[in-house]
Design a protein around this motif. Structure first.
Motif, mmCIF file in Angstrom:
data_model
loop_
_atom_site.group_PDB
_atom_site.id
_atom_site.type_symbol
_atom_site.label_atom_id
_atom_site.label_comp_id
_atom_site.label_asym_id
_atom_site.label_seq_id
_atom_site.Cartn_x
_atom_site.Cartn_y
_atom_site.Cartn_z
ATOM 1 N N THR A 189 138.544 104.610 59.393
ATOM 2 C CA THR A 189 138.418 104.461 60.837
ATOM 3 C C THR A 189 137.002 104.772 61.294
ATOM 4 N N ARG A 190 136.444 105.873 60.801
ATOM 5 C CA ARG A 190 135.100 106.266 61.218
ATOM 6 C C ARG A 190 134.025 105.341 60.693
ATOM 7 N N GLU A 191 134.260 104.770 59.506
ATOM 8 C CA GLU A 191 133.279 103.845 58.940
ATOM 9 C C GLU A 191 133.470 102.429 59.455
ATOM 10 N N GLY A 192 134.614 102.174 60.062
ATOM 11 C CA GLY A 192 134.873 100.839 60.586
ATOM 12 C C GLY A 192 135.037 99.801 59.513
ATOM 13 N N VAL A 193 135.541 100.194 58.339
ATOM 14 C CA VAL A 193 135.697 99.257 57.227
ATOM 15 C C VAL A 193 136.797 98.252 57.546
ATOM 16 N N GLY A 194 136.421 96.997 57.684
ATOM 17 C CA GLY A 194 137.386 95.939 57.920
ATOM 18 C C GLY A 194 138.024 95.949 59.292
ATOM 19 N N LEU A 195 137.560 96.815 60.184
ATOM 20 C CA LEU A 195 138.178 96.922 61.496
ATOM 21 C C LEU A 195 137.326 96.247 62.555
ATOM 22 N N VAL A 196 137.919 96.044 63.709
ATOM 23 C CA VAL A 196 137.206 95.400 64.816
ATOM 24 C C VAL A 196 137.387 96.246 66.058
ATOM 25 N N PHE A 210 152.946 104.149 56.453
ATOM 26 C CA PHE A 210 152.426 104.705 57.701
ATOM 27 C C PHE A 210 151.405 103.709 58.239
ATOM 28 N N THR A 211 151.558 103.360 59.517
ATOM 29 C CA THR A 211 150.746 102.330 60.155
ATOM 30 C C THR A 211 149.970 102.965 61.305
ATOM 31 N N TYR A 212 148.658 102.872 61.241
ATOM 32 C CA TYR A 212 147.785 103.527 62.220
ATOM 33 C C TYR A 212 147.118 102.482 63.112
ATOM 34 N N PHE A 213 147.213 102.682 64.426
ATOM 35 C CA PHE A 213 146.605 101.775 65.392
ATOM 36 C C PHE A 213 145.500 102.498 66.158
ATOM 37 N N SER A 214 144.393 101.812 66.375
ATOM 38 C CA SER A 214 143.363 102.365 67.260
ATOM 39 C C SER A 214 143.886 102.347 68.689
ATOM 40 N N ILE A 215 143.375 103.253 69.515
ATOM 41 C CA ILE A 215 143.791 103.348 70.910
ATOM 42 C C ILE A 215 142.602 102.988 71.796
ATOM 43 N N PRO A 216 142.750 101.976 72.645
ATOM 44 C CA PRO A 216 141.626 101.555 73.498
ATOM 45 C C PRO A 216 141.008 102.722 74.255
ATOM 46 N N ASP A 217 139.667 102.803 74.166
ATOM 47 C CA ASP A 217 138.875 103.819 74.885
ATOM 48 C C ASP A 217 139.110 105.242 74.391
ATOM 49 N N ARG A 218 139.786 105.404 73.255
ATOM 50 C CA ARG A 218 139.984 106.744 72.702
ATOM 51 C C ARG A 218 139.662 106.724 71.205
ATOM 52 N N PRO A 219 138.378 106.720 70.844
ATOM 53 C CA PRO A 219 137.994 106.671 69.425
ATOM 54 C C PRO A 219 138.365 107.929 68.648
ATOM 55 N N ASP A 220 138.758 108.990 69.346
ATOM 56 C CA ASP A 220 139.132 110.239 68.681
ATOM 57 C C ASP A 220 140.612 110.293 68.314
ATOM 58 N N ARG A 241 145.136 113.088 66.164
ATOM 59 C CA ARG A 241 143.692 113.204 66.327
ATOM 60 C C ARG A 241 142.997 112.989 64.992
ATOM 61 N N LEU A 242 141.832 112.375 65.030
ATOM 62 C CA LEU A 242 141.083 112.141 63.796
ATOM 63 C C LEU A 242 140.654 113.444 63.133
ATOM 64 N N ASP A 243 140.479 114.496 63.917
ATOM 65 C CA ASP A 243 140.048 115.765 63.337
ATOM 66 C C ASP A 243 141.222 116.634 62.897
ATOM 67 N N ASP A 244 142.440 116.089 62.949
ATOM 68 C CA ASP A 244 143.608 116.833 62.472
ATOM 69 C C ASP A 244 143.600 116.810 60.944
ATOM 70 N N PRO A 245 143.546 117.974 60.280
ATOM 71 C CA PRO A 245 143.472 118.000 58.817
ATOM 72 C C PRO A 245 144.705 117.425 58.129
ATOM 73 N N ASP A 246 145.825 117.308 58.861
ATOM 74 C CA ASP A 246 147.041 116.769 58.259
ATOM 75 C C ASP A 246 147.074 115.246 58.233
ATOM 76 N N VAL A 247 146.139 114.612 58.917
ATOM 77 C CA VAL A 247 146.086 113.150 58.936
ATOM 78 C C VAL A 247 145.471 112.648 57.634
ATOM 79 N N ASP A 248 145.999 111.542 57.131
ATOM 80 C CA ASP A 248 145.502 110.923 55.895
ATOM 81 C C ASP A 248 143.982 110.772 55.969
#
Length: 260
Positions: free
Chosen positions: A244-251, A103-113, A230-237
């Motif tokens: 994502t929230r900690e920004g570990v290794g992300l830009v 499973f590959t997760y991408f950030s979405i510009p201007d939508r941190p949620d 959504r990041l607040d979806d309990p079914d998401v890894d």
């Protein structure tokens, strides 16, 4: 072999890289029973249907009917540029990644949620690593990133401790994509890095997290999960959410614009 036999053999080969024959029929809008007649060598499609099939698989009509055992034609006087480039790409070292479903997760510009969750099928044949990545398969019309749904095919290579997934979208947009990831400095086997992708606003650099599926989800079910979450979806890894929230290794996401 007859034209019908050639067609059947070529279609079976082309369908192998897809989730199922039914999925191919749905995307083409062709009746499954009729498509099976092509696969069994009972008949050939008319001109309009043949063009539809060729556009979907991104091949020429001649390739659809050619003898599958025939050697590739040689372009006299031209150097084998494509072969040379491909050999350069896949030269050692081979990527340190196992075959399987990721499973590959991408950030979405201007939508941190939100995150775009795609599914990547990695195939390893000795030292050659190829992949197929499906994005936005089940998105509703008008939702984020639904306009340019992805069906990327490509090769994975390793350079300087980074793994690069270089592919081309086989849908009508036909755009290239490039993902560069490396193993995160944590105990869990997670790949993190950056990607250059096509969004509704145009090309963009985004953050990416890849994690292998350990639940052995069926490919069809995995594809149905390839959409915005959504990041607040309990079914998401939850590990992905935490990273994502900690920004570990992300830009941060950076939009790309082209000069006119």
């Amino acid at each position: 072999m007859s034209i019908r036999e050639n067609l059947a053999a070529n279609l079976r080969r082309l369908c192998k890289d897809h989730a199922s024959v039914s999925a191919v029929c749905r995307e083409l809008g062709i009746n499954r029973t009729q498509f099976e007649r092509y696969l069994q060598g009972q008949t050939v499609p008319n001109k309009a249907t043949a063009k539809l099939i060729c556009d979907y698989f991104r091949i020429d009509e001649a390739e659809l009917y050619q003898d599958p055992g025939a050697p590739e034609p040689i372009m006299r006087g031209l150097p084998p540029v494509s072969e040379s480039l491909f050999n350069q790409m896949i030269r050692p070292p081979s990527p340190s990644i196992a075959g399987g479903t990721y499973f590959t997760y991408f950030s979405i510009p201007d939508r941190p949620d939100l995150l775009m969750r795609s599914v990547t099928f990695v195939r390893r044949e000795a030292e050659l690593v190829t992949f197929r990545r499906v994005t936005g398969w089940s998105e509703r019309r008008g939702s984020t990133w639904a306009r340019a749904r992805g069906n990327h095919y490509g090769v994975a290579i390793s350079r300087l401790n980074w793994i690069y997934f270089s592919g081309i979208n086989r849908r009508q947009t036909g755009e290239p994509s490039l993902i560069s990831v490396q193993w995160a400095p944590i105990s869990e086997p997670v790949l993190i890095g950056k990607a250059m992708l096509l969004t509704e606003a145009g090309p963009a650099f985004v953050s990416v997290i890849m994690r292998r599926d350990i639940a052995n989800i069926r490919p069809r079910d995995a594809i149905s999960m390839a959409h915005v979450v959504r990041l607040d979806d309990p079914d998401v890894d939850q590990l992905v959410v935490s990273l994502t929230r900690e920004g570990v290794g992300l830009v941060p996401s950076i939009a790309v614009t082209y000069a006119k």
